[in-house]
Each structure stands twice: as C-alpha cells, then as structure tokens.
Design an enzyme around this catalytic site. Structure first.
Site, PDB file in Angstrom:
ATOM      1  CG  HIS A 113      -1.991  -0.510   0.687  1.00  0.00           C
ATOM      2  ND1 HIS A 113      -2.490  -1.475   0.264  1.00  0.00           N
ATOM      3  CD2 HIS A 113      -2.632  -2.374   2.224  1.00  0.00           C
ATOM      4  CE1 HIS A 113      -3.672  -1.908   0.236  1.00  0.00           C
ATOM      5  NE2 HIS A 113      -3.767  -2.820   1.538  1.00  0.00           N
ATOM      6  CB  SER A 114       0.023   4.566  -0.701  1.00  0.00           C
ATOM      7  OG  SER A 114      -0.224   4.290  -2.374  1.00  0.00           O
TER       8      SER A 114
END
Ligand SMILES: *[C@@H]1O[C@H](CO)[C@@H](O)[C@H](O)[C@H]1NC(C)=O
Ligand SMILES: *[C@@H]1O[C@H](CO)[C@@H](O)[C@H](O)[C@H]1NC(C)=O
Ligand SMILES: *[C@@H]1O[C@H](CO)[C@@H](O)[C@H](O)[C@H]1NC(C)=O
Ligand SMILES: *[C@@H]1O[C@H](CO)[C@@H](O)[C@H](O)[C@H]1NC(C)=O
Ligand SMILES: *[C@@H]1O[C@H](CO)[C@@H](O)[C@H](O)[C@H]1NC(C)=O
Length: 639
Positions: free
Chosen positions: A273-274
């Site tokens: 995930h970012s």
C-alpha cells in the site's frame, strides 16, 4: 463437458507446474552474505565499515575530506511529501589532513534519496544532492574541496559495486505468465482442431448448467444465499439467473490480486500500500471488490424480487449476512496464535470484512427500499428514456449525495483538537513535522474518539516513510461512507447491465461514459498530481478522488471484460472465474492459513525479492487451484 473440463484440468495442472517451475528457476544458487538478522540502527554506524544490508538498501560510504569540518548528513525520501530531514549520520573530521574519515550507512533504494550535508557546528549547508541508489549497490559519497579558482566544495557519488536489478524477478514472472497464457491458448487450439463444433457446443452447454450468477459475495446460487431456503414450488421459485460471467471474473481478478499483495507481493513497494497519498497495485483491489459487490447486490436482488419474495424476509436475510460478515471479520483481524492470547482491551474492531458488511447492509437495504421492477427491454420503443437507469433511482442517488456531503463536511469542517481543520496528511514527519499526531485528520480523530486507540489498526502504512506513531485504521468509520459510494457506483454498473440487457452497444456506451465522467472528476480533484490536488488519491482515507478514480478503472475493466467474456465468449474468465465464485472462502482461507505450509516456507535468503515473489505467486496460484477444485466439487461457502 469433457472438452471444457479437460481444458480446465490441463490449465490447473499447468498453473501448478508453472509455479513449481518458477520456484525452481527463481530459487537462489547459494545463500548470499547479507543475513536475515536485523541491521543495527542507522544512527549508530558512524565509523563502522561493516553494515548488514537488508532488502531495498544500498551501502553508502561517506568520505569527509574537508579540513577541520565535521559533517552531519541528513536524509529524506523523494516520495516523502513535505517531510522534515532525518539525521543519517555524523562524519567528523579525521584530524589528519589527507586522510578522510569515512562513515558507512545503509540507504533506502525504493525511491530517490535527497541527501543534505550540513556543517555540524555552524549548521550551514555544505551541499545537497538527489540520487537514486540501487539495491545492494556499494556507493561512495566524496565530499572535498575543489580548487578551480574559487574554493568550492564538491559532493560526488561514485559507484564501487553495481547494484542488482531488483525488478528482474518481476519481469521473469511476467514473462512466465505470458508464456503460460500462450501455451494454454495453443493447447486449447489443438484441442479444438478435431471436433471444434462439438467442443464449442459442449462448452456452451456446460456454461448453461453452471449456475453462473451468484450472490453479492460470489456464492453461486442466489436462491440459496439470499432468497432463503428454497423449496421447489415454494414462494421463491428458482429462475434462470442472468449469465454475467464478467462480474465473477472481475471479482476473481481483484481477489487473487488481493491474496497476492496481502501475502507480501514479493515485498516490492509497488505491491504494497502507498505510504499515504498515491496509488500502488495493492491499493486497487479492495475498492474493486466493493464495486463488484455493488453490481452483484443489484443483479441478485432484482432476480429475487422478480420471483416474488417478500421484502421483509429479504431484509432479515441482509441483516443476518451483514452481521455474519462483521463477525467473521472480527475473527480474522485478531489473530493471536503466535503472539499469545489477545487481551479484550486490544481487540481491533474495524477491518476489511467489517467494512464490506456495513457497506453491503447500507447499499442492499437502500436498493431494497427503493426497488422498482426493471423495465422490459425497450430497444424499439421511443417511450424509454436513455437515462432510465439513473432517473429511476433518483432516491438512491439523493441518499448517496447526502452521504457524500456528510463525508466532505466531516473531513473538511470537523474541528480536531491540536490539528488544523480539514487536515488530510499523514502526520509524523510529514508537513515538516508540525502535526505529528494528526494522522488522517478527522478520519483518524473520529476512530480514536469512538473506538479508542487500542481498538484500531496499530501499524498504518504511513509508519515507515512518515514515521507516524499514532494508531490509524485504513478501514475506519469515516472511510466507510466512501466505500458505500463505491459500492453504489457498482450498483450502477449492475443496473446498466440489466436495464440494457442484450443491447451490447448501449451497455458499452454507458460504461465508456461513466469511465470518462468519473475520470474527469478525479482529474479535477487531484489536478493529476499525487499530493498537490484539492483531494489527493488516498487509500488510507478512502478519499472521494480515490473512489472516483478506482470506479473509473472498474468501468473500464468491465468495458473490456463484458464484450470479451459475455458477448463474444472469447475468454471464459479462467482461472479467475473460480475464485470469483467462492470469494468469501478464498478471502477467509488465505487470511487464516497465511502462515501455514505451503503458503509460506522458510526462505533461503529472507532479504531477496525473488524468493518472496516466488513464494507469494505460488501461494496465490494455490488459492486459484483450491478454488478450482472446490468449484468442480460444487463446494461453495455461502453466508
Ligand atoms: C550528530 O551531531 C549532532 C550535533 O553534535 C548531535 O546532536 C546528534 O545527536 C549526532 N547524531 C548522531 C547520529 O550521532
Ligand atoms: C568534530 O568532532 C570531533 C569528535 O566527534 C570533535 O573532537 C571535534 O572537536 C569536532 N571538530 C569540530 C571542528 O567541531
Ligand atoms: C542545513 O543548513 C541549512 C543552511 O544553513 C539550513 O537552512 C538547514 O535547516 C540545515 N538543515 C538541517 C536539516 O538542519
Ligand atoms: C564497498 O566498496 C569499498 C570501496 O571499493 C570497499 O572498500 C568496501 O569493502 C565495499 N564494501 C562492501 C560491503 O562490499
Ligand atoms: C504526540 O503523541 C505522543 C505520544 O502520545 C506525545 O508524547 C507527544 O507529545 C504528542 N505530540 C504532540 C505535538 O502533541
């Protein structure tokens, strides 16, 4: 049946063979030196030349050749937006002219680095440089005087040992994947040569017999899953379900991608995930799943109502399913088999299935309350509006717009103590470290207030890059509003598929229109920038631009899948179709058995991307295989 089943079996066997093959191909020749044990913290490495490198790190030797100057080296990641600099190391002057003092540090190679070298005592800048280091490379940073007329200081990076190519395993895996697709297509072509028509007719026949459309979460029989226990001749007579294979295929793609990234995604940053704003592969899957759940809600509910089931009974069923989803979710997000018994004070409340449950409940009830009979296909009649799919559901749209106003209102106007109102940032060292405890602004505040610090997720993805220390839950309360919006856009896709049944052109035009419309909204909201937009794309917040962008992509995927899978029948959706039909089982199964062999095994080199990638691909392929076997045995987990 034989042809299709044979092809399916061959494919499953090939998948497994490919997994094993790729495991063998990617397996390490020998164990490289860099061990599995944790490297010492960066700050303590001054003067020590020996540094244990971990995955996504390079060795940087800083040579201070400046006479009488002690250097402090600060570091920042290019991807860390408005972050304050972190001290990397102090390099004091060696005291002897001509003999540089050297400090060795490990630097991150995931993104570009920004290095700032200041005079320790005078705190004035010596030099500043940006550089993208490569994994397991060996670099020297030479800081010295250059005497070309004026006395200047030069900072040059020299490569001592070239880095490895981190992305090579991904390329190899991709090529293997392409090779398998070509091989399978070729195999099927060979199979079809003899009795082409025979086979095709059988394949189509087998498609008829499969009960293709399923409940909202991918169980195949709507009659069993939503309409209650159907007795033949009861008041919910089974109807022939609309065959929309693209929906299951899309769900399966999202699910298998979800399994892959949840298992680690080869530990590549773009499969994680970012940190905060932005979009990676891992950020795609959950919203797609929510979207496709919305489509299925509409498809199955319409068919059940057409069969004359009572709304009240359906309401009870919806409530019960939501409750079950939330319970299973609570079970899954609180594992304790390795860490000892979990205290009730630390139970995490939000989670993926919990959010799915709430979203399902709201959207299903909304559609149930305002359900109208789907108009008969009216391709030739002038009396039909071309926007009937939207106009007929104006009450739902009103409700969704109201919900979205609540999200915007709370996000931008709720006063949060100690934080700027309308803050959307990650806290920590972001925004130059001014608001360290404001992670997620209103969304984080609401969760911490209503659920408590200990009952939400403790390791937000922003912890690494932004050094956030407060707990923040990416599946929190406020974001659920936007996942409802996402599911409702999925309902819209379902409506298009059903209202314009058998009018392929009308369906494709509408998918294109939605894809462009939502894309334009996203462009306006984000100004096509990761961080500078009005509302950046953010998975942690489930910002509205995240929802519009991802639903734009979802409409695009349906635009591709619908004609290929359902209209022309060029692709059956294999192998993604199978997990798509059994999504609850695959989701729960992959979470529960995450640490079991052979989904996980002891790696020869814990710091190698290729070994992690092999392991994660094999585990994902195994879940496809399990889903395929269960499909053949007609085992489906329905709740
Ligand atoms: C570097 O030097 C500064 C100033 O003397 C000091 O405050 C800091 O703690 C030192 N940092 C490290 C990592 O040694
Ligand atoms: C540089 O650091 C060394 C040891 O850390 C210290 O003895 C020396 O006084 C410092 N020199 C200057 C110019 O600050
Ligand atoms: C380094 O020096 C510059 C110029 O004096 C100063 O503006 C900056 O804040 C210093 N950097 C850090 C990280 O302290
Ligand atoms: C890195 O390169 C330097 C200079 O060539 C060498 O002295 C050092 O041993 C190398 N370090 C490692 C860990 O390879
Ligand atoms: C943030 O929270 C930590 C731990 O709860 C606390 O020590 C710190 O003072 C807080 N910082 C601010 C700026 O409020």
């Amino acid at each position: 049946m034989d042809g299709a089943r044979g092809a399916g079996r061959a494919l499953a066997a090939l998948l497994l063979a490919a997994s094993v093959l790729s495991a063998a191909l990617l397996a390490p020749g020998g164990s490289p030196e860099h061990g599995a044990e944790a490297a010492p913290p960066r700050a303590d490495l001054d003067k020590k030349r020996h540094v244990e490198l971990k995955m996504d790190q390079a060795l940087l030797l800083i040579h201070n050749e400046l006479h009488g100057t002690n250097l402090t080296v600060y570091w920042n990641s290019e991807r860390c937006y408005h972050c304050s600099f972190q001290v990397l190391v102090n390099v004091s002057w060696s005291g002897k002219p001509g003999k540089p003092s050297i400090a060795a540090v490990a630097v991150s190679t995931q993104h570009g680095s920004i290095l700032q070298l200041n005079d320790t005592v005078e705190e004035k800048e010596v030099c500043r440089l940006e550089y993208k280091f490569g994994e397991f490379g060996n670099y020297s940073l030479l800081v010295k005087h250059v005497h070309n007329g004026v006395n200047e200081i030069a900072c040059d990076v020299v490569v001592n040992k070239n880095p490895i190519d981190s992305n090579l395993p991904v390329c190899v895996a991709f090529l293997i994947g392409v090779a398998i697709i070509i091989a399978v297509s070729f195999l099927r072509f060979l199979l079809s040569l003899d009795d082409f028509h025979n086979w095709i007719s059988k394949a189509i026949n087998s498609r008829e017999t499969d009960r293709l459309i399923n409940s909202e979460l991918g169980s195949p029989s709507r009659a069993d899953s939503l309409g209650g226990d159907t007795q033949p001749g009861g008041w919910c007579p089974p109807a022939s379900p609309p065959r929309l294979r693209c929906v299951d295929t899309f769900r399966g793609i999202a699910l298998i991608l979800m399994v892959f990234v949840n298992y680690g995604g080869g530990k590549y940053w773009y499969f994680k995930h970012s940190s905060w704003n932005g979009l990676t592969v891992a950020d795609l899957v959950f919203p797609w799943f929510v979207f496709i759940m919305g489509s299925s809600i509409f498809l199955s509910m319409t068919s059940i109502l057409q069969r004359g089931c009572s709304k009240l009974k359906l309401m009870g069923k919806i409530g019960w399913r939501s409750f079950l989803l939330i319970c299973i979710g609570m079970f899954i997000v609180n594992p304790n088999y390795c860490l000892g018994p979990l205290s009730w004070d630390k139970v995490r409340i939000p989670g993926v299935l919990q959010r799915l449950g709430v979203t399902y409940f709201v959207v299903a009830v909304l559609e149930l309350i305002f359900a109208k009979p789907v108009p008969e296909s009216c391709a030739s009649e002038r009396s039909c509006f071309s926007l009937r799919d939207i106009i007929f559901s104006w009450p739902q749209w009103l409700f969704i717009l109201m919900l979205e106003s609540i999200w915007l209102g709370l996000t931008f106007f709720l006063p949060v103590p100690g934080c700027p109102t309308g803050y959307l940032g990650p806290g920590g060292i972001g925004d130059l470290g001014k608001y360290p405890n404001c992670t997620g602004g209103a969304a984080g505040y609401i969760d911490r207030l209503l659920l408590g610090d200990d009952h939400i997720y403790q390791h937000p993805s922003s912890a690494v890059l932004y050094h956030t220390e407060v707990a923040y839950d990416p599946e929190g309360i406020l974001g659920t509003i936007n996942s409802i919006v996402m599911a409702f856009l999925g309902v819209q896709a379902g409506k298009i598929l059903l209202y314009y049944k058998d009018q392929t052109k009308d369906i494709l035009i509408r998918f294109t229109a939605w894809c462009c419309f939502l894309g334009l909204i996203s462009i306006a909201l984000t100004k096509i920038s990761e961080n500078e937009g009005f509302i950046p794309i953010n998975k942690n917040l489930w910002s509205i631009s995240y929802v519009t962008t991802l639903s734009s992509f979802a409409f695009f995927i349906l635009l591709i899948l619908y004609p290929i899978v359902d209209v022309k029948g060029l692709w059956t959706g294999t192998p993604f179709f199978y997990p798509g039909m059994n999504s609850i089982l695959v989701y729960v199964g992959h979470e529960v058995f995450e640490n079991y062999f052979p989904f996980q095994w002891k790696l020869g080199d814990n710091q190698s991307h290729k070994e992690h990638l092999t392991q994660n691909i094999v585990a994902s392929a195994l879940w496809v295989l399990i889903a395929y076997i269960l499909y053949k045995k007609k085992v489906f987990w329905k709740i």
